[in-house]
Design a protein around this motif. Structure first.
Motif, short mmCIF file in Angstrom:
data_model
loop_
_atom_site.label_atom_id
_atom_site.label_comp_id
_atom_site.label_asym_id
_atom_site.label_seq_id
_atom_site.Cartn_x
_atom_site.Cartn_y
_atom_site.Cartn_z
N SER A 103 39.61 14.43 -31.15
CA SER A 103 40.67 14.20 -30.16
C SER A 103 40.06 14.25 -28.77
O SER A 103 39.13 15.02 -28.53
CB SER A 103 41.74 15.29 -30.30
N PRO A 104 40.62 13.47 -27.84
CA PRO A 104 40.09 13.51 -26.47
C PRO A 104 40.16 14.91 -25.87
O PRO A 104 39.39 15.25 -24.99
CB PRO A 104 41.01 12.57 -25.69
N ARG A 105 41.09 15.72 -26.37
CA ARG A 105 41.28 17.04 -25.78
C ARG A 105 40.15 18.02 -26.09
O ARG A 105 40.13 19.13 -25.58
CB ARG A 105 42.61 17.63 -26.23
N ARG A 106 39.22 17.63 -26.96
CA ARG A 106 38.15 18.56 -27.31
C ARG A 106 36.95 18.48 -26.38
O ARG A 106 36.01 19.25 -26.53
CB ARG A 106 37.64 18.29 -28.73
N GLN A 148 50.84 16.42 -12.35
CA GLN A 148 50.75 16.28 -13.81
C GLN A 148 51.28 17.50 -14.54
O GLN A 148 51.32 17.52 -15.77
CB GLN A 148 49.29 16.10 -14.23
N GLN A 202 40.39 23.78 -19.05
CA GLN A 202 41.32 23.40 -20.11
C GLN A 202 42.55 22.73 -19.52
O GLN A 202 42.96 21.66 -19.96
CB GLN A 202 41.75 24.65 -20.89
N GLN A 203 43.12 23.35 -18.50
CA GLN A 203 44.37 22.82 -17.96
C GLN A 203 44.15 21.47 -17.28
O GLN A 203 44.99 20.57 -17.40
CB GLN A 203 45.01 23.84 -17.02
N LEU A 229 43.61 18.93 -20.04
CA LEU A 229 44.86 18.57 -20.70
C LEU A 229 45.70 17.66 -19.81
O LEU A 229 46.38 16.76 -20.29
CB LEU A 229 45.64 19.83 -21.11
N TYR A 242 44.14 14.38 -20.26
CA TYR A 242 44.41 13.97 -21.65
C TYR A 242 45.85 13.48 -21.79
O TYR A 242 46.13 12.48 -22.46
CB TYR A 242 44.15 15.18 -22.56
N GLN A 243 46.77 14.18 -21.12
CA GLN A 243 48.16 13.76 -21.20
C GLN A 243 48.37 12.41 -20.51
O GLN A 243 49.08 11.55 -21.03
CB GLN A 243 49.06 14.84 -20.59
N SER A 274 47.02 9.95 -22.83
CA SER A 274 47.93 9.76 -23.97
C SER A 274 49.08 8.84 -23.58
O SER A 274 49.54 8.02 -24.37
CB SER A 274 48.49 11.10 -24.44
N ARG A 275 49.54 8.99 -22.34
CA ARG A 275 50.64 8.15 -21.88
C ARG A 275 50.19 6.69 -21.87
O ARG A 275 50.94 5.80 -22.30
CB ARG A 275 51.05 8.60 -20.47
N VAL A 290 47.88 5.40 -23.69
CA VAL A 290 47.74 4.97 -25.08
C VAL A 290 49.11 4.56 -25.62
O VAL A 290 49.26 3.51 -26.24
CB VAL A 290 47.12 6.09 -25.96
#
Lengths: 231, 664, 254
Positions: B67-70, B130, B164-165, B168, B171-172, B175-176, B178
């Motif tokens: 996952s992109p979040r990793r 965000q 992390q934040q 994310l 990543y969010q 994801s949007r 995507v």
């Protein structure tokens, strides 16, 4: 199912909400039922209980409510079974070799709601057969008090059943099962409805747990008492 | 070939604004017909993919993770710098620029760094929009803390999980895009080669890690946001799977590697505990805000601690050497990372180390607990608070600030850092070097861009704390999406790239051959064992201190190791399945070449600067001795199996005067 | 402190690929020390297996500092092992003792198909986020970061939810294999922030829809997820999601 209601009611949360609302109704019903049943323990040869039963079966509002009750029991049961089946398939074909449960706070009841509910359903069927159906079929004697109207002598019917120690044991065990079911169900319903709050949740839990001990205990005392009184 | 930095003309403070307003644009209708491949989904890659998707380009994004979040950006703890001056402590864009140039020991490009400082403020705004839950003050406004190498509080943070934040957040956004269909996501796909057509980067070969299948993907341009190469040292704070392969594949296709020897050794990591050790864990630099670094003054005490006869608590105040405060009174415990790391090494070299291996110093919070405890007692009107109560109050404050870090420390070491001082030691953390890029973040291969840690651009010879997140996001959100237009504006007539062309087929074949070669060795040693040995050579000869003899020797050892690798490595399984050992083997093969280049680069740079400390070049007090007259340049290396070729980009400083860095 | 030369028996789930039938393999491992992390112990095991020219155990891991969410493993029945609030990579062998038998299984969920051995596919989580786990703001559209003050406690609660690492332990732990804790953590994080509140209702609906479509089980408030979550995310967030969902379904005009 393209309406908002269709989407809501088929979603996992919508189904939970149905479980919670029907559950809460049934919880409320239990206390009403218990108050009535305690009439069985009053002295006077069952007059109080029989008059109460007569009232319950002849008041139109209560009759109407009772149909709702049957419907809710069915919805709660069928939804529960559907949930149980769905959740079994969600685990996949292979389960865990080692199973443990470290559920903080909640009891082990929470993972066995399906099994507990099934037992309760069987109990309800037995209970309905023994009392409700017998009453409907008119398999009860009639009795009159103080020159009033003749009413069905349900008291004697109950007393007859509770003379049998097998039924006493079945009823007491069933009440324990209901206690466990409530132990999780009560607070779970509030969580489902989104009511989880650092200030109020401890209170909800306390009330729920007290309720799930006292109410089934109240029910369980009746067969035991009536059995002992006949010895 | 002379390297063109393509820095626009004009005043330093106006370059970026003017350039941005005058650069060629791609019209919206044309954007839809232009494809961009982005490799990597960390802060730089993820942010760039989201932003390019928003702009209307057709984006394909690749990550080897599930996952992109990793992406490893997630592990950044301390914070992100921005010249907001919310604290009214004299911060400004120019000060952030100056601190970064100085912190980098004057080995970075002025214009790039100034641009970074300018856009830093936009990053915070963007992240807040965000929904990044930055730490707040009671008034609801954003909180700040200080980091090493600066005297203002400009670091924004979200507990100890800022990376992390921010990741994310990116990543969010990704994801949007995507979900909107603007970006196509290829997870568990590792880029194994760049494809060039007529000299321009036009696509990649990717290996589907689930099936082992090789896939050809074409695009008008390729962006690498694939992070740094700290894992060449085997033990580092990088994630286990971080690697250089994407960047190295670009180098093998003609891109230049800039300043590869500039490696950041982070001073506050949990020390190594044994041979099996797989990685090192960072304790955020923010801890140096409150922690005091010390070792015993005399060797007997240190020896007693190492042998377990004493603990840090047994050493009286008078017998402790708070060496950073002593040597650098102006910055104290908050000196830059390279300085703090070398000082720790010096202390341990003198036999004052405090762990069984002799390689650790203390980071002590006892004073902070006392200070905060007293201040809390005053706030709460507890005038007669007992010592225990003060400790309790102080511990609570420290726990609120650094709780998760302390917990992590305790999990790993089994010691309670609220009571026993922490033991720390430097470890490889970040690589300032990377693919050479011009002002547009374009490598010397047209159409091939590099962003974030993968490029060399902004940190010179040493990166300041909380600047990596800033640079990754600056590149991804606010720089690359504009500058890539300078290349793509000339590509609007280029049709979609055909992934079945000759160049693609040849590249795929070459990758397949490379895989067959590694799989075919069927020797006796695991990939891991080669990686460990490489790491040891790198640490011993190209670590915190380097010298010419060691570097020459290290280079030889690596060449021998590489030869041994292709003779005796064992890769189990097959190439057409999920095979983590094969993935590792391909990555280690690339590290075995990069390692040599790092030695070559370190040997070439006959000076000490930032993270590059050559023992031959130091001041009488043991500080780094820079040689500006000869080495004020970027070393951009063209790979060659026998002798890599050096290309120089001279660094010109028009605004900043080159001085010896002093934190005293 | 336990012994520094432990001998362990490891029962590990092996499965060649998604379609193959799996089984448990038993390995014995000597010389394990208490300072090793659990994954380092598996590294040592794999090195031993590779020396025997066999296929090492496939398990996923990356940062090894408890933040990337890549590592998994159900250890003796506990997702991420017996230590609460800890990911597998941060679990150390000092919590085991010489002679222990350790059973290691993959996450078990129909929505997390097995890739190989202990590795599962968690793409379903990405799709849940893609369904609405974001704030619709383009780069460059932001106002000043301090334009909207956010109460410190509210930001803290948002952060509590945002700390989710997307590892899937909640699903692995849940007897119903439900992903409600994961879904709710994102819904709750964004709903707490004024920037995210705007889309809160539609977000809840879309994410729950995706959650259900992925084949995750239905939450029945068992709270095993909370007990096993390595970041100790509270089921309060699930209540919050329920609230958002209810008000979005019943209370909105859509």
């Amino acid at each position: 199912m393209n309406t908002w209601f269709g989407r809501f009611i088929t979603s996992s949360i919508g189904k939970k909400v149905v479980m919670a609302l029907t559950g809460l109704f049934l919880i409320t019903f239990l206390i009403v039922h218990l108050v009535g049943n305690l009439q069985l323990l009053s002295s006077g040869g069952g007059q109080a209980f029989n008059e109460y039963a007569y009232f319950m079966t002849h008041n139109p509002l209560i009759k109407f409510t009772s149909y709702g009750l049957y419907a809710f029991i069915l919805i709660h049961a069928f939804q529960g079974i559907a949930l149980w089946l769905k959740n079994r398939s969600a685990r996949g074909s292979q389960g865990y070799a080692v199973k443990v449960n470290r559920t903080a706070g909640a009891s082990k009841a929470s993972v066995r709601m399906g099994a507990l509910g099934t037992i309760i359903l069987v109990f309800i069927l037995l209970h309905m057969y023994q009392f409700w159906l017998q009453m409907k079929l008119g398999n009860t004697a009639m009795i009159g008090y103080d020159g009033g109207e003749q009413v069905k002598d349900l008291y004697s019917l109950v007393k007859g059943v509770y003379a049998n120690p097998v039924f006493v044991v079945i009823y007491v065990i069933s009440m324990i099962v209901i206690g466990f079911h409530l132990w999780h169900g009560f607070e779970s319903a509030f969580q489902t409805l989104g009511l989880n709050h650092p200030k109020w949740t401890p209170l909800i839990k306390f009330v729920g747990r007290t309720y799930s001990v006292l109410v089934p205990l109240g029910f369980a005392i009746i067969p035991i008492w009536m059995y002992l009184a006949q010895q | 070939m002379a390297l063109q930095s393509n820095v626009p003309p004009g005043e330093l403070g106006e370059k970026w604004t003017k350039y941005r307003s005058s650069m060629p644009l791609v019209a919206p209708n044309n954007k839809r017909r232009i494809e961009v491949i982005i490799v990597g989904t960390g802060l730089a890659g993820g942010a760039a993919a989201a932003t390019l998707g928003e702009l209307g380009y057709k984006v394909k994004v690749f990550t080897f993770h599930d996952s992109p979040r990793r992406a490893h950006s997630i592990a950044a703890q301390g914070g992100i710098n921005a010249a907001k001056n919310y604290q009214n402590d004299g911060d400004s864009v120019y000060r952030l620029f100056y601190d970064t140039i100085k912190g980098g020991d004057y080995r970075s490009r002025e214009a790039n760094v100034h641009r970074l400082a300018e856009v830093s403020v936009n990053i915070i705004d963007q992240a807040v929009a965000q929904g990044v839950p930055f730490a707040r003050e009671y008034g609801g406004l954003l909180a700040n803390r200080s980091f090493g190498g600066v005297q203002v509080s400009r670091t924004f943070y979200a507990r100890g999980q800022t990376g992390q934040q921010l990741l994310l957040g990116a990543y969010q956004s990704l994801s949007r895009q995507v979900s909107l269909g603007n970006v196509t996501m290829y997870n568990r796909h590792e880029m194994v080669d760049v494809v060039k057509i007529d000299g321009k980067a036009r696509g990649i070969i990717a290996r589907n890690l689930l099936t082992g299948e090789l896939e050809r993907h074409g695009a008008h341009a390729v962006v690498l946001g694939t992070g740094g190469y700290g894992n060449v040292f085997y033990l580092s704070t990088n994630a286990m799977n971080s690697n250089v392969s994407a960047a190295w594949r670009a180098v093998k296709k003609g891109a230049y590697m800039a300043n590869p020897c500039f490696t950041q050794i982070h001073p506050t990591c949990i020390p190594v505990s044994g041979e099996y050790q797989s990685k090192l864990t960072l304790m955020s630099e923010s801890l140096r805000n409150d922690g005091r670094v010390w070792v015993p003054k005399n060797q007997e005490d240190a020896k007693a601690i190492r042998e377990g006869r004493k603990t840090g608590l047994d050493i009286p105040e008078a017998d402790r050497d708070y060496y950073l405060e002593r040597r650098y009174p102006a910055f104290g415990n908050l000196v830059p990372r390279d300085v703090a790391s070398r000082a720790a090494k010096t202390a341990c070299d003198e036999g004052l180390g405090v762990s069984p291996t002799g390689l650790a110093v203390y980071l002590d919070f006892a004073d902070a607990i006392q200070r905060y405890g007293k201040s809390q007692a005053t706030t709460l009107n507890e005038t007669n608070a007992s010592a225990a109560r003060i400790r309790e109050l102080g511990t609570a404050v420290v726990a609120e600030k650094y709780g998760n870090l302390f917990e992590m420390y305790e999990k790993i070491t089994g010691e309670n850092p609220y009571v026993m001082p922490m033991k720390i030691y430097p470890a490889v953390h970040y690589t300032m070097g990377g693919l050479w890029v011009d002002y547009n973040l374009q490598t010397n291969v047209p159409g091939l861009f590099a962003a974030g840690e993968a490029n060399f651009s902004d940190h010179g010879a040493n990166r300041l704390g909380a600047s990596a997140l800033m640079q990754g996001l600056a590149d991804g959100y606010f720089v690359l999406p504009y500058t890539i237009g300078t290349f793509l504006a000339n590509e609007i007539r280029t049709p979609m790239i055909d992934p079945n062309g000759k160049e693609f087929m040849e590249a795929e074949k070459a990758v397949a051959d490379r895989i067959t070669r590694v799989m075919g060795v069927q020797g006796n040693q695991s990939v891991e064992s080669f990686h460990r040995r490489l790491g040891k050579y790198m640490w011993d000869y190209c670590g915190m201190a380097r010298n010419a003899d060691g570097l020459a020797k290290g280079r030889e050892l690596i060449r021998e190791l590489r030869e041994e690798f292709y003779r005796d490595v064992f890769v189990p399984g097959t190439a057409d399945e999920y095979n983590p050992e094969l993935e590792k083997a391909l990555r280690v093969a690339d590290f075995l070449e990069l390692g040599e280049l790092m030695m070559v680069d370190a040997l070439d740079r006959n000076e000490s600067c930032g993270g590059h400390f050559r023992e031959e070049y130091q001041t009488p007090e043991g500080e780094a001795l820079r040689r500006d007259d000869e080495y004020t340049y970027v070393s951009a290396w063209e790979w060659d199996d026998n002798q890599p070729i050096l290309h120089k980009e001279n660094l010109e400083f028009e605004n900043v005067e080159l001085k010896t860095r002093s934190y005293k | 402190m336990s012994a520094d030369n432990m001998k362990l028996t490891l029962k590990i789930w092996r499965q060649k690929n998604a379609n193959a039938k799996g089984h448990f393999d038993t390995h014995t491992l000597d010389g394990v020390t208490s300072h090793m992390s659990f994954l380092e112990m598996l590294d040592v095991l794999n090195e031993q297996i590779i020396q025997e020219k066999k296929e090492p155990v496939a398990f996923e891991h990356d940062c090894r500092e408890g933040i990337c969410g890549t590592c998994s493993l159900v250890i003796n029945g506990y997702p991420h092992g017996p230590q609460q609030g800890t990911t597998t990579c941060q679990l150390h062998m000092r919590h085991f003792k010489d002679g222990d038998t350790i059973t290691i299984e993959p996450w078990r969920s129909a929505a997390f198909p097995i890739v190989k051995d202990l590795v599962v596919n968690r793409d379903s989580f990405d799709r849940i986020i893609q369904a609405g786990g974001y704030i619709s703001v383009n780069t460059g559209q932001a106002q000043d970061g301090n334009a909207i003050p956010i109460e410190k406690d509210v930001a803290n609660e948002a952060m509590d939810a945002a700390t989710c690492i997307g590892c899937g332990a909640c699903v692995a732990a849940c007897p119903n294999a439900s992903a409600m804790l994961f879904t709710s953590a994102k819904v709750s994080h964004l709903a707490h922030m004024p920037q995210g509140e705007v889309e809160a209702s539609q977000r809840a609906i879309r994410m729950v829809e995706q959650h259900d479509a992925e084949g995750f089980g239905r939450c029945s408030n068992i709270t095993a997820c909370e007990a096993e979550c390595p970041k100790e995310i509270s089921v309060e967030h699930i209540a919050r999601l329920n609230r958002e969902y209810l008000s979005a379904s019943v209370g909105s005009d859509k």
